[in-house]
Design a protein around this motif. Structure first.
Motif, PDB file in Angstrom:
ATOM      1  N   ASP A 185       0.852  -1.183   0.000  1.00 21.67           N
ATOM      2  CA  ASP A 185       0.000   0.000   0.000  1.00 21.67           C
ATOM      3  C   ASP A 185       0.891   1.237   0.000  1.00 21.67           C
ATOM      4  O   ASP A 185       1.953   1.254   0.617  1.00 21.67           O
ATOM      5  CB  ASP A 185      -0.895  -0.001   1.236  1.00 21.67           C
ATOM      6  CG  ASP A 185      -2.143   0.843   1.048  1.00 21.67           C
ATOM      7  OD1 ASP A 185      -2.280   1.459  -0.027  1.00 21.67           O
ATOM      8  OD2 ASP A 185      -2.976   0.880   1.965  1.00 21.67           O
ATOM      9  N   ARG A 190      -3.941   2.092  -4.545  1.00 24.72           N
ATOM     10  CA  ARG A 190      -5.316   1.611  -4.700  1.00 24.72           C
ATOM     11  C   ARG A 190      -5.943   2.116  -5.993  1.00 24.72           C
ATOM     12  O   ARG A 190      -6.787   1.450  -6.587  1.00 24.72           O
ATOM     13  CB  ARG A 190      -6.144   2.003  -3.483  1.00 24.72           C
ATOM     14  CG  ARG A 190      -5.654   1.280  -2.223  1.00 24.72           C
ATOM     15  CD  ARG A 190      -6.290   1.805  -0.953  1.00 24.72           C
ATOM     16  NE  ARG A 190      -5.623   1.255   0.207  1.00 24.72           N
ATOM     17  CZ  ARG A 190      -6.059   0.189   0.884  1.00 24.72           C
ATOM     18  NH1 ARG A 190      -7.172  -0.417   0.518  1.00 24.72           N
ATOM     19  NH2 ARG A 190      -5.392  -0.277   1.925  1.00 24.72           N
ATOM     20  N   PHE A 201      -3.760  -5.552   0.247  1.00 20.93           N
ATOM     21  CA  PHE A 201      -2.687  -4.572   0.317  1.00 20.93           C
ATOM     22  C   PHE A 201      -1.885  -4.749   1.608  1.00 20.93           C
ATOM     23  O   PHE A 201      -2.452  -5.017   2.679  1.00 20.93           O
ATOM     24  CB  PHE A 201      -3.255  -3.154   0.242  1.00 20.93           C
ATOM     25  CG  PHE A 201      -3.779  -2.783  -1.120  1.00 20.93           C
ATOM     26  CD1 PHE A 201      -2.938  -2.232  -2.072  1.00 20.93           C
ATOM     27  CD2 PHE A 201      -5.106  -2.997  -1.445  1.00 20.93           C
ATOM     28  CE1 PHE A 201      -3.409  -1.903  -3.335  1.00 20.93           C
ATOM     29  CE2 PHE A 201      -5.597  -2.668  -2.700  1.00 20.93           C
ATOM     30  CZ  PHE A 201      -4.746  -2.120  -3.655  1.00 20.93           C
TER      31      PHE A 201
END
Length: 239
Positions: A185, A190, A201
């Protein structure tokens, strides 16, 4: 104990989290990356009690790497911790990849890691030991097909990590390879992977805890070589 750490390949995401975690533990942290503005801002913003040093470095350039380590030694002293974190992106298969693209991935993830390791381990042998961590990926242990440059570089780095561990483990140099099996992440992650579910993630701050745990184990007799970071059995989407 105050350690000097070099993170080779720092950007937003895990590289930044590693720098912040190591500094929070009191390390003097040198940041190597081509993007000077980012690492200069990060170095100035690292949490006390650690210190930060931005060292703009092209990890494809052997002499630039050596100069970078000289800069670190002049400011912080000898190197106790190295994280070989850089990767050269080459996301093409055999027939679509050029020689230049293939070599570009290897120059960063293979040769760059070799030169960084040679510089750092030389310091560690003089000072009684230290830690070298290689950031790997799923492709370091299992080819996915169609990413030949990235895969070859990651396999090379894993092999180097094994060899350095076998050669210098008895001298107090702890070498570890971290397999990152999932999508980290970070900024825009995203948005770039909108089809991935939330639980696939990986949190870079939590991952940095694993790296620091490996650093803390540099003085014990039983030391792990390989750590596999994933987000549990629900993860079926790999790098």
């Amino acid at each position: 104990m105050t350690r000097t750490a070099v993170i080779a390949g720092v950007g937003p995401g895990l590289g930044e989290s590693l720098a912040r975690r190591f500094a929070a533990e009191g390390c003097r942290v040198a940041l190597f990356a081509r993007t000077a503005d980012f690492i200069e801002e990060l170095a100035a913003d690292l949490p006390e009690p650690g210190d930060g040093l931005a060292v703009p470095t092209d990890l494809r350039d052997v002499e630039a790497i050596r100069d970078g380590f000289d800069t670190v030694r002049a400011e912080f002293g000898s190197v106790d911790v190295l994280v070989n974190h850089a990767s050269g992106a080459s996301w093409k298969g055999l027939m679509d990849s050029s020689v230049e693209e293939f070599e570009g991935a290897w120059e960063v993830g293979g040769r760059g890691a070799f030169v960084c390791s040679k510089e750092a381990v030389g310091d560690m042998l003089d000072s009684g030991g230290g830690t070298v961590i290689f950031t790997g990926a799923t492709s370091a242990v299992r080819s996915l097909g169609g990413t030949i440059g990235f895969t070859a570089a990651k396999f090379a780095a894993r092999g180097m990590a094994m060899d350095i561990a076998q050669e210098f483990g008895p001298e107090g140099v702890h070498v570890a390879h971290v397999v990152i099996d999932g999508q980290i992440d970070g900024p825009n992650a995203r948005e770039r992977f909108p089809d991935r579910s939330e639980d696939t993630f990986l949190d870079p701050d939590e991952m940095a805890e694993t790296y620091w745990h490996l650093v803390e184990q540099d003085a014990i007799d039983t030391m792990p070589f390989e750590v596999h970071i994933t987000n549990g059995p629900q993860n079926t989407e790999f790098l």
